[in-house]
Design a protein around this motif. Structure first.
Motif, PDB file in Angstrom:
ATOM      1  N   ASP A  53       0.842  -1.192   0.000  1.00  0.00           N
ATOM      2  CA  ASP A  53       0.000   0.000   0.000  1.00  0.00           C
ATOM      3  C   ASP A  53       0.880   1.245   0.000  1.00  0.00           C
ATOM      4  N   SER A  54       0.631   2.157  -0.933  1.00  0.00           N
ATOM      5  CA  SER A  54       1.491   3.332  -1.086  1.00  0.00           C
ATOM      6  C   SER A  54       1.407   4.277   0.110  1.00  0.00           C
ATOM      7  N   GLU A  55       0.301   4.256   0.828  1.00  0.00           N
ATOM      8  CA  GLU A  55       0.142   5.156   1.970  1.00  0.00           C
ATOM      9  C   GLU A  55       0.689   4.548   3.255  1.00  0.00           C
ATOM     10  N   THR A  56       0.322   3.305   3.523  1.00  0.00           N
ATOM     11  CA  THR A  56       0.737   2.679   4.780  1.00  0.00           C
ATOM     12  C   THR A  56       2.076   1.970   4.673  1.00  0.00           C
ATOM     13  N   GLN A  57       2.527   1.697   3.423  1.00  0.00           N
ATOM     14  CA  GLN A  57       3.753   0.936   3.182  1.00  0.00           C
ATOM     15  C   GLN A  57       3.679  -0.459   3.791  1.00  0.00           C
ATOM     16  N   LYS A  58       2.470  -0.992   3.865  1.00  0.00           N
ATOM     17  CA  LYS A  58       2.265  -2.339   4.378  1.00  0.00           C
ATOM     18  C   LYS A  58       1.678  -3.226   3.280  1.00  0.00           C
ATOM     19  N   SER A 105      -0.652  -5.255   1.098  1.00  0.00           N
ATOM     20  CA  SER A 105      -2.093  -5.176   0.862  1.00  0.00           C
ATOM     21  C   SER A 105      -2.622  -6.386   0.093  1.00  0.00           C
ATOM     22  N   PRO A 116      -6.656  -3.450   6.011  1.00  0.00           N
ATOM     23  CA  PRO A 116      -5.908  -2.454   6.788  1.00  0.00           C
ATOM     24  C   PRO A 116      -6.250  -2.554   8.264  1.00  0.00           C
ATOM     25  N   GLU A 117      -5.280  -2.226   9.117  1.00  0.00           N
ATOM     26  CA  GLU A 117      -5.487  -2.365  10.558  1.00  0.00           C
ATOM     27  C   GLU A 117      -6.645  -1.518  11.062  1.00  0.00           C
ATOM     28  N   ALA A 118      -6.864  -0.363  10.419  1.00  0.00           N
ATOM     29  CA  ALA A 118      -7.913   0.544  10.889  1.00  0.00           C
ATOM     30  C   ALA A 118      -9.275   0.233  10.280  1.00  0.00           C
ATOM     31  N   SER A 157      -7.010 -10.172   8.031  1.00  0.00           N
ATOM     32  CA  SER A 157      -5.894  -9.518   8.704  1.00  0.00           C
ATOM     33  C   SER A 157      -4.580 -10.014   8.111  1.00  0.00           C
ATOM     34  N   ASN A 174      10.068  -6.381   3.045  1.00  0.00           N
ATOM     35  CA  ASN A 174       8.845  -6.088   3.790  1.00  0.00           C
ATOM     36  C   ASN A 174       8.215  -7.376   4.307  1.00  0.00           C
TER      37      ASN A 174
END
Length: 269
Positions: free
Chosen positions: A5-10, A12, A29-31, A41, A73
């Motif tokens: 994910d480009s925003e969270t860098q996690k 996806s 996403p965690e949120a 998850s 990652n």
């Protein structure tokens, strides 16, 4: 393949394919608290991924961008979950797919996977889909008659080399090493913790043994303007020694001696 994910860098998405057997998982996403999504998850997704790999006979994972940020990652997340050892046990190594395709189709106008899929498969591949990427790579391999053989050995890398590469990412992110220099160190099984330990034993001269891997020719440009790679590395580790808790700065995990099962079966280039 995996998507970050480009925003969270996690992570996806995770996807893999073995002949006609397909695996894909979307990571929630965690949120995110929705109940109708098919996403799971990260922990559950990785558990399913390890289960898929475990159902195969210790496969070699073909990765299009083997020396990119994706695998480090994944390694970090698995390490945080204490599942990296399991990942190591269910695979035999990694195949660098892009250099292999560059050898087999040297006349291609572009070596982006999307472009190769359009040119040779007449397929419009979604760059946002990890499953589309692995299916395109599988079909390119079929089209070019790529199958396990001794000729692939020069493009196969063992687990411990990629683990070393993952451990060196804090130095890449800090612009102390280029990605090419980190790759070269990793191919010689040099990890972050080894560099740090050598510097602590001999801050003035210890790192010079790695000068052949850190020469400017190993990168397109020096990591830090006005300094040599060795100077940049020494300065970085020197700053860690002045911090209250340098262990926190050691970043990603380093290989543990004797743990690399893949290292005994994969060939290095």
């Amino acid at each position: 393949d995996l998507k970050i994910d480009s925003e969270t860098q996690k992570i996806s998405q995770l996807a893999a394919v073995n002949q006609e057997s397909e695996f894909r998982v979307l990571i929630r996403p965690e949120a995110f608290f929705g109940t109708n999504s098919k996403a799971v998850s990260l922990e559950v997704g990785l558990q399913h991924f390890l289960g898929f790999l475990g159902s195969l006979h210790r496969p070699i994972l073909a990765c299009y961008k083997l020396w990119g940020p994706g695998l480090p990652n994944l390694f970090q997340v698995l390490e945080d979950m204490d599942r990296l050892w399991e990942f190591e046990q269910v695979i035999s190594g990694f195949l660098a797919a892009r250099p292999l395709l560059q050898e087999l189709v040297p006349g291609a106008s572009s070596f982006k996977l999307k472009s190769l899929a359009e040119t040779y498969l007449a397929r419009s591949m979604s760059q946002r889909s990890a499953l589309a990427a692995v299916l395109a790579l599988r079909d390119l391999f079929r089209l070019l008659d790529i199958f396990p053989s001794p000729q692939l050995a020069q493009h196969i890398y063992c687990f411990s080399s990629l683990q070393c590469f993952a451990s060196l990412q804090p130095l890449v992110q800090a612009a102390v090493l280029s990605r090419a220099q980190a790759r070269l160190l990793a191919l010689h099984k040099v990890s972050f913790t080894e560099l740090l330990a050598v510097h602590r034993r001999d801050p003035q001269w210890g790192l010079r043994r790695y000068s052949c891997y850190l020469s400017p020719s190993a990168a397109s440009s020096p990591p830090i303007q006005g300094t040599s790679p060795l100077q940049a590395l020494s300065t970085y580790f020197g700053s860690l020694s002045r911090e209250p808790s340098p262990a926190r700065a050691e970043g990603l995990m380093a290989p543990v001696a004797g743990r690399s099962l893949a290292g005994r079966v994969c060939q290095q280039s």
